[in-house]
Design a protein around this motif. Structure first.
Motif, PDB file in Angstrom:
ATOM      1  N   ARG A 198       0.847  -1.200   0.000  1.00 25.23           N
ATOM      2  CA  ARG A 198       0.000   0.000   0.000  1.00 25.23           C
ATOM      3  C   ARG A 198       0.869   1.232   0.000  1.00 25.23           C
ATOM      4  NH1 ARG A 198      -5.385  -0.964   1.266  1.00 25.23           N
ATOM      5  NH2 ARG A 198      -5.725  -2.834   2.505  1.00 25.23           N
ATOM      6  N   LEU A 199       0.423   2.237  -0.747  1.00 24.28           N
ATOM      7  CA  LEU A 199       1.122   3.521  -0.711  1.00 24.28           C
ATOM      8  C   LEU A 199       0.657   4.257   0.536  1.00 24.28           C
ATOM      9  CD1 LEU A 199       0.859   4.648  -4.434  1.00 24.28           C
ATOM     10  CD2 LEU A 199       2.956   4.112  -3.173  1.00 24.28           C
ATOM     11  N   GLN A 200       1.595   4.602   1.387  1.00 21.66           N
ATOM     12  CA  GLN A 200       1.259   5.304   2.627  1.00 21.66           C
ATOM     13  C   GLN A 200       1.855   6.702   2.565  1.00 21.66           C
ATOM     14  OE1 GLN A 200      -0.617   3.889   4.715  1.00 21.66           O
ATOM     15  NE2 GLN A 200      -0.193   1.711   4.897  1.00 21.66           N
ATOM     16  N   PRO A 201       1.188   7.684   3.137  1.00 21.05           N
ATOM     17  CA  PRO A 201       1.848   8.990   3.225  1.00 21.05           C
ATOM     18  C   PRO A 201       3.116   8.837   4.076  1.00 21.05           C
ATOM     19  CG  PRO A 201      -0.318   8.992   4.297  1.00 21.05           C
ATOM     20  CD  PRO A 201      -0.100   7.615   3.779  1.00 21.05           C
ATOM     21  N   LYS A 202       4.136   9.599   3.750  1.00 16.28           N
ATOM     22  CA  LYS A 202       5.401   9.479   4.479  1.00 16.28           C
ATOM     23  C   LYS A 202       5.172   9.757   5.966  1.00 16.28           C
ATOM     24  CE  LYS A 202      10.148  10.682   3.449  1.00 16.28           C
ATOM     25  NZ  LYS A 202      11.011  11.292   2.460  1.00 16.28           N
ATOM     26  N   SER A 203       5.655   8.840   6.829  1.00 13.07           N
ATOM     27  CA  SER A 203       5.385   9.009   8.263  1.00 13.07           C
ATOM     28  C   SER A 203       6.469   9.855   8.917  1.00 13.07           C
ATOM     29  CB  SER A 203       5.384   7.658   8.966  1.00 13.07           C
ATOM     30  OG  SER A 203       4.780   6.701   8.179  1.00 13.07           O
ATOM     31  N   GLU A 204       6.091  10.417  10.027  1.00  9.96           N
ATOM     32  CA  GLU A 204       7.073  11.103  10.879  1.00  9.96           C
ATOM     33  C   GLU A 204       7.763  10.020  11.697  1.00  9.96           C
ATOM     34  OE1 GLU A 204       7.775  14.471  11.427  1.00  9.96           O
ATOM     35  OE2 GLU A 204       6.655  14.703   9.547  1.00  9.96           O
ATOM     36  N   GLY A 205       9.031  10.157  11.938  1.00  5.81           N
ATOM     37  CA  GLY A 205       9.708   9.178  12.788  1.00  5.81           C
ATOM     38  C   GLY A 205      11.192   9.173  12.521  1.00  5.81           C
ATOM     39  N   ILE A 206      11.888   8.301  13.252  1.00  2.00           N
ATOM     40  CA  ILE A 206      13.347   8.234  13.110  1.00  2.00           C
ATOM     41  C   ILE A 206      13.669   7.313  11.936  1.00  2.00           C
ATOM     42  CG2 ILE A 206      15.490   7.632  14.303  1.00  2.00           C
ATOM     43  CD1 ILE A 206      13.752   8.074  16.933  1.00  2.00           C
ATOM     44  N   ASP A 207      14.436   7.840  11.017  1.00  2.00           N
ATOM     45  CA  ASP A 207      14.648   7.155   9.739  1.00  2.00           C
ATOM     46  C   ASP A 207      15.644   6.002   9.867  1.00  2.00           C
ATOM     47  OD1 ASP A 207      15.208   6.371   7.192  1.00  2.00           O
ATOM     48  OD2 ASP A 207      15.778   8.348   6.431  1.00  2.00           O
ATOM     49  N   PHE A 208      15.089   4.777   9.849  1.00  2.00           N
ATOM     50  CA  PHE A 208      15.932   3.583   9.728  1.00  2.00           C
ATOM     51  C   PHE A 208      15.495   2.802   8.495  1.00  2.00           C
ATOM     52  CE2 PHE A 208      16.880   4.268  14.285  1.00  2.00           C
ATOM     53  CZ  PHE A 208      18.257   4.093  14.260  1.00  2.00           C
ATOM     54  N   TYR A 209      14.936   3.504   7.514  1.00  2.00           N
ATOM     55  CA  TYR A 209      14.449   2.776   6.334  1.00  2.00           C
ATOM     56  C   TYR A 209      14.835   3.388   4.997  1.00  2.00           C
ATOM     57  CZ  TYR A 209      10.227   5.851   5.926  1.00  2.00           C
ATOM     58  OH  TYR A 209       9.358   6.880   5.781  1.00  2.00           O
ATOM     59  N   SER A 210      15.295   4.621   4.972  1.00  6.47           N
ATOM     60  CA  SER A 210      15.569   5.213   3.662  1.00  6.47           C
ATOM     61  C   SER A 210      16.981   4.886   3.200  1.00  6.47           C
ATOM     62  CB  SER A 210      15.400   6.729   3.724  1.00  6.47           C
ATOM     63  OG  SER A 210      16.577   7.329   4.227  1.00  6.47           O
ATOM     64  N   ASN A 211      17.215   5.124   1.918  1.00  4.37           N
ATOM     65  CA  ASN A 211      18.556   4.903   1.356  1.00  4.37           C
ATOM     66  C   ASN A 211      19.429   6.151   1.453  1.00  4.37           C
ATOM     67  OD1 ASN A 211      17.942   2.260   0.454  1.00  4.37           O
ATOM     68  ND2 ASN A 211      16.846   3.138  -1.277  1.00  4.37           N
ATOM     69  N   ASP A 212      18.980   7.103   2.244  1.00  3.60           N
ATOM     70  CA  ASP A 212      19.713   8.370   2.385  1.00  3.60           C
ATOM     71  C   ASP A 212      20.862   8.182   3.382  1.00  3.60           C
ATOM     72  OD1 ASP A 212      20.289  11.070   2.215  1.00  3.60           O
ATOM     73  OD2 ASP A 212      18.747  11.672   3.661  1.00  3.60           O
ATOM     74  N   TYR A 213      21.764   7.228   3.045  1.00  2.00           N
ATOM     75  CA  TYR A 213      22.765   6.762   4.004  1.00  2.00           C
ATOM     76  C   TYR A 213      23.608   7.887   4.617  1.00  2.00           C
ATOM     77  CZ  TYR A 213      21.754   2.366   1.593  1.00  2.00           C
ATOM     78  OH  TYR A 213      21.118   1.289   1.041  1.00  2.00           O
ATOM     79  N   LEU A 214      23.916   8.896   3.817  1.00  7.49           N
ATOM     80  CA  LEU A 214      24.788   9.970   4.317  1.00  7.49           C
ATOM     81  C   LEU A 214      24.007  11.235   4.660  1.00  7.49           C
ATOM     82  CD1 LEU A 214      27.770   9.480   1.829  1.00  7.49           C
ATOM     83  CD2 LEU A 214      27.545   8.593   4.154  1.00  7.49           C
ATOM     84  N   GLY A 215      22.691  11.124   4.601  1.00 10.98           N
ATOM     85  CA  GLY A 215      21.856  12.258   4.998  1.00 10.98           C
ATOM     86  C   GLY A 215      21.886  13.430   4.024  1.00 10.98           C
ATOM     87  N   LEU A 216      22.338  13.207   2.805  1.00  6.37           N
ATOM     88  CA  LEU A 216      22.419  14.336   1.858  1.00  6.37           C
ATOM     89  C   LEU A 216      21.037  14.848   1.453  1.00  6.37           C
ATOM     90  CD1 LEU A 216      25.461  13.895   1.776  1.00  6.37           C
ATOM     91  CD2 LEU A 216      25.368  14.209  -0.685  1.00  6.37           C
ATOM     92  N   ALA A 217      20.047  13.957   1.450  1.00  2.74           N
ATOM     93  CA  ALA A 217      18.701  14.393   1.035  1.00  2.74           C
ATOM     94  C   ALA A 217      18.070  15.322   2.082  1.00  2.74           C
ATOM     95  CB  ALA A 217      17.807  13.183   0.791  1.00  2.74           C
ATOM     96  N   ARG A 218      18.642  15.347   3.284  1.00  4.69           N
ATOM     97  CA  ARG A 218      18.109  16.233   4.326  1.00  4.69           C
ATOM     98  C   ARG A 218      19.154  17.273   4.747  1.00  4.69           C
ATOM     99  NH1 ARG A 218      17.194  13.359   9.794  1.00  4.69           N
ATOM    100  NH2 ARG A 218      15.915  11.862   8.672  1.00  4.69           N
TER     101      ARG A 218
END
Ligand code: PLP
Length: 369
Positions: A23-43
């Motif tokens: 299911r497509l879910q709206p992006k949740s608030e929370g501590i990111d342990f799931y994205s591929n943004d390994y070095l945090g560049l997207a944030r």
């Protein structure tokens, strides 16, 4: 009801019954342990500000490219970025794509022909499997990272072969024995293709650059939607392969080129990485903290992806929900994305995760399993 709708509904009902409905879910608030943004560049606000400045200086970066790169879409920005990327990776040439999926489709669908064999690691990314379906070549698999099995498959062939591997596997969180595979490829005259989507930015610019294997591979794919925090991909190869792809690869030819903003972000991302090597040092420290907690996992030291195998869909879902309730965003991976019986909780570690977060996360998982 249309036959097509009936088919869709029946397939969905089956998935739902098996507890595997996506299911497509709206992006949740929370501590990111799931994205591929390994070095945090997207944030990374500093990175965002550099991109913003570039756009303010040249607002036309945001405009559409107006056509295929073979018609009106071949801007100076994309050409300059390709030259830059090739030089960084010490390859003769690079060809940019709007995504890694597209790059793999182009590479594997266009080059191997009907007399060829593509031998893939069984854990290879779906984009390579899809590309093989578009190709006239025959696909064979070898057991994940199993050199003996790969050699057995190679021994049985008498025509041209390609070997397809990833350098860091995104579901397993382990590295390919790339030196040994390159050796086998050379021994059997096979062409090695390496997808570096997850190792780019983690092991330098990828394993090939790290171990200086440019001469031992036929081509490599790096992607920019993970550690680089942007979007896009490059095929690294020699000049004739690049020219061939420009002439024969449908996913390159029959599509409007991406905006210059994307190509500019890629070049800016490389420059940002070069001056922010502390991000990878912090990521590696976080991986060490996670690994020191002693959770059972097929993943290895140094990998930002850490998998915890839980082959019970209900148990896996419950653990993921418990973690979500505690504010941790993780990803539960079910079949068919992974083999049935190897369903898992996939944890992605980042440079920006704190020790406290990692200890709390691993504490909950330990209590649960
Ligand atoms: C190994 C691998 N190759 C290719 C891709 C596709 O890259 P992109 O997300 O840029 O389309 C991915 C991403 O999911 C990946 O994990």
């Amino acid at each position: 009801m249309h036959n097509g709708t009936l088919y869709c509904q029946q397939s969905l009902d089956k998935r739902k019954k098996e507890g595997r409905l996506r299911r497509l879910q709206p992006k949740s608030e929370g501590i990111d342990f799931y994205s591929n943004d390994y070095l945090g560049l997207a944030r990374n606000v500093e990175f965002q500000q550099i991109l913003l400045k570039n756009v303010n200086d040249q607002p036309e970066l945001l405009s559409g490219s107006t056509g295929s790169r073979l018609i009106s879409g071949n801007s100076p920005v994309v050409l300059k970025t390709e030259e830059f990327v090739a030089e960084k990776h010490q390859f003769p040439a690079a060809l940019l794509f709007p995504s890694g999926y597209n790059a793999n489709l182009a590479l594997f669908s266009a080059i191997p022909n009907r007399h060829d064999i593509i031998i893939v690691d069984e854990e290879i990314h779906r984009s390579v499997h899809d590309a093989c379906r578009m190709s006239n070549a025959k696909k064979l698999k070898f057991r994940h990272n199993d050199l003996q099995d790969l050699e057995k498959v190679l021994q049985r062939q008498n025509g041209p072969c390609y070997i397809a591997i990833e350098s860091l596997y995104s579901m397993e969180g382990d590295f390919a024995p790339i030196l040994e595979i390159a050796e086998l490829a050379s021994q059997y005259g096979a062409d090695l293709i390496v997808d570096e989507a997850h190792s780019f930015g983690i092991l330098g610019y990828g394993m090939i650059e790290k171990y200086q294997l440019q001469d031992k591979v036929f081509a490599a794919v790096v992607t920019y939607g993970k550690a680089l925090g942007t979007h896009g991909a490059a095929i690294l190869c020699n000049e004739s392969v690049k020219e061939y792809l420009v002439n024969f690869a449908s996913p390159f030819i029959y599509t409007t080129s991406a905006q210059d903003f994307q190509w500019m972000s890629i070049k800016t991302g490389y420059e940002f990485l070069e001056t922010h090597q502390d991000l990878n040092i912090r990521l590696q420290e976080n991986i060490r903290i996670f690994r020191n907690q002693g959770l059972c996992s097929p993943s290895v030291d140094g990998s930002p992806v850490q998998a915890i195998i839980i082959p019970d869909n209900l148990k896996l879902k419950t653990l993921q929900n418990t973690l979500t309730d505690e504010g941790f965003l993780t990803y539960a991976v079910y079949s068919p994305t992974v083999k049935q019986g190897s369903e898992r909780l996939r944890i992605c570690l980042h440079s920006f995760n704190t020790e406290e977060e990692i200890l709390k996360l691993t504490g909950i998982i330990k209590e649960f399993i």
